[in-house]
Design a protein around this motif. Structure first.
Motif, short mmCIF file in Angstrom:
data_model
loop_
_atom_site.label_atom_id
_atom_site.label_comp_id
_atom_site.label_asym_id
_atom_site.label_seq_id
_atom_site.Cartn_x
_atom_site.Cartn_y
_atom_site.Cartn_z
N UNK A 78 1.01 -1.10 -0.08
CA UNK A 78 -0.06 -0.05 0.05
C UNK A 78 0.80 1.32 -0.15
N UNK A 79 0.23 2.23 -0.67
CA UNK A 79 1.12 3.48 -0.69
C UNK A 79 0.00 4.63 -0.32
N UNK A 99 -1.18 -1.60 5.97
CA UNK A 99 -0.66 -2.28 4.74
C UNK A 99 -0.03 -1.15 3.95
N UNK A 100 0.10 -0.02 4.57
CA UNK A 100 1.02 0.95 3.90
C UNK A 100 2.26 0.82 4.14
N UNK A 101 3.17 1.01 3.27
CA UNK A 101 4.80 1.01 3.19
C UNK A 101 5.39 2.23 2.84
N UNK A 151 6.00 1.99 10.36
CA UNK A 151 7.11 1.41 9.49
C UNK A 151 6.74 1.94 8.29
N UNK A 152 6.35 3.20 8.00
CA UNK A 152 6.06 3.47 6.81
C UNK A 152 7.17 4.46 6.31
N UNK A 171 14.64 12.03 9.22
CA UNK A 171 15.74 11.06 8.47
C UNK A 171 15.77 9.58 8.81
N UNK A 172 15.22 9.05 10.02
CA UNK A 172 15.19 7.76 10.39
C UNK A 172 13.66 7.27 9.44
N UNK A 173 12.84 8.01 9.16
CA UNK A 173 11.75 7.65 8.58
C UNK A 173 11.53 8.01 6.90
#
Length: 394
Positions: free
Chosen positions: A121-122, A168-170, A201-202, A230-232
């Motif tokens: 998912x986006x 579901x989102x990545x 975790x996106x 910057x971590x994410x």
């Protein structure tokens, strides 16, 4: 002549909205009409002379006639890091946190292919830049809409996202200053974004194409200014808007090391970086005086004032954008965005972009570019004022 079938992935691609819009306008122009094109997003000013001069000088250098390093000139990446430190107080490692791009659009389309598997998912803003959907389609990923509503400052409301959507989102696309709405992001919104991305975790991809263009004394903020950004995630910047270098096709991605490495790996197989002379000229743009940028923003602000005050003066209830070089205008009652766009083009030969072309939640608006002279903006207002539609409001 034989006809070969396209790969199935090409059938997944959405219609190229801007190509379709340009075709409609060009057809009217070919009929001999004087069209004022306010629907385009192509900067109308030339690249500043000192940048062009550097390109001319660098193009004559024999070393630039060879293949450049695969991942770009170190001097250009160091300039990018210096630019971010100077403008946003963000420190970057030039070798691990910077990727050179063939324009921002290329990076935006590449990112889903770098990070996603089919079915992932986006989160995509709606309305939003149509080419986000192109990368999602090529990755065979699944789009999850984030409505941008005027009552929320055209910022997504994360409370609207169900647990299933977030699970579901990545990947998430954001874009502030925003195309098409002209909205800007707040510090608190970016802080909320970092928290959400970290929790689920996106990976956040912030499209900062209009990063230099803010109005009323407000400088747009970088996503990477936010603690933990910057971590994410990453930010994608292009020189197209800031320095009127749209045709040069030069941009960069900065931020999370693992994402930057993924981009570089894909591009290792697609390109051998940009022409070295363009990288040298881009370095000059980033490191030299920014007075040309200040002057450009002043030009857009003057045009914005002229457009908005002029339209309000003839009875069109519109609001001024906070950033970018676009205005997002509500269509008069009784029209869809496509109907009103067609009406303006047919009746008075003024072209605007229908909001529905940017997504379902763009319905009810049209996008107008501040990308023509004051004289043409005044002429467009005069033509709009002549419409019976506005006479009825007297």
């Amino acid at each position: 002549m034989k006809t070969y079938s396209k790969a199935k992935r090409l059938d997944l691609l959405p219609e190229q909205f801007f190509a379709s819009l340009a075709g409609k306008v060009n057809a009217v122009v070919k009929e001999g009409h004087d069209v004022i094109n306010l629907g385009q997003g192509n900067p109308d000013q030339p690249t500043p002379p000192h940048i062009v001069e550097k390109l001319t000088e660098a193009a004559a250098t024999p070393s630039n006639h060879k293949y450049p390093p695969f991942r770009g000139l170190s001097s250009f990446k160091e300039a990018i890091a210096a630019f971010y430190l100077r403008e946003y107080s963000v420190g970057l490692d030039p070798e691990t946190e910077v990727a050179v791009l063939f324009g921002g659009k290329a990076g935006l389309v590449e990112i889903p292919q770098c990070l996603l598997n089919p079915g992932d998912g986006v989160l995509v803003p709606d309305p939003g830049y149509p080419d986000y959907l192109s990368g999602v389609a090529l990755a065979e990923a699944r789009m999850i809409k984030m409505p941008l509503r005027e009552e929320n400052g055209f910022l997504p409301d994360y409370q609207e996202l169900s647990g299933e959507k977030l699970y579901n989102a990545k990947l998430m696309f954001l874009n502030y200053p925003n195309n098409p709405t002209g909205a800007i992001a707040t510090k608190s919104f970016f802080e909320e974004t970092v928290e959400l991305a970290d929790q689920h975790d996106i990976c956040v991809v912030h499209d900062f194409a209009y990063g230099a263009i803010g109005f009323d004394g407000q400088k747009p903020i970088s996503f990477l200014e936010t603690e933990g950004a910057k971590d994410v995630g990453i930010e994608i910047y292009t020189l197209s808007k800031t320095y009127n270098m749209a045709g040069w096709r030069v941009g960069f991605a900065v931020g999370n090391k693992s994402v930057i490495e993924a981009i570089n790996v894909l591009q290792d197989h697609l390109y051998v970086s940009l022409f070295g002379a363009i990288q040298e000229a881009a370095t000059t743009a980033l490191l030299s005086s920014q007075e040309c940028v200040n002057a450009l923003v002043s030009t857009y602000e003057e045009r914005r004032k002229l457009l908005i005050s002029g339209l309000q003066g003839i009875g069109w209830d519109v609001k001024a954008p906070q950033g970018s070089f676009f205005a997002w205008l509500k269509v008069p009652e009784g029209f869809t965005s496509v109907e009103f766009s067609n009406y303006l083009l047919e009746k008075i030969k003024v072209a605007v972009a229908p909001g529905v072309g940017f997504g379902e939640f763009g319905e009810g608006y049209v996008r107008v570019g501040l990308l023509t002279t004051n004289e043409r903006i005044k002429e467009a207002i005069s033509r709009i004022e002549s419409l019976e539609l506005f006479h009825k409001r007297d």
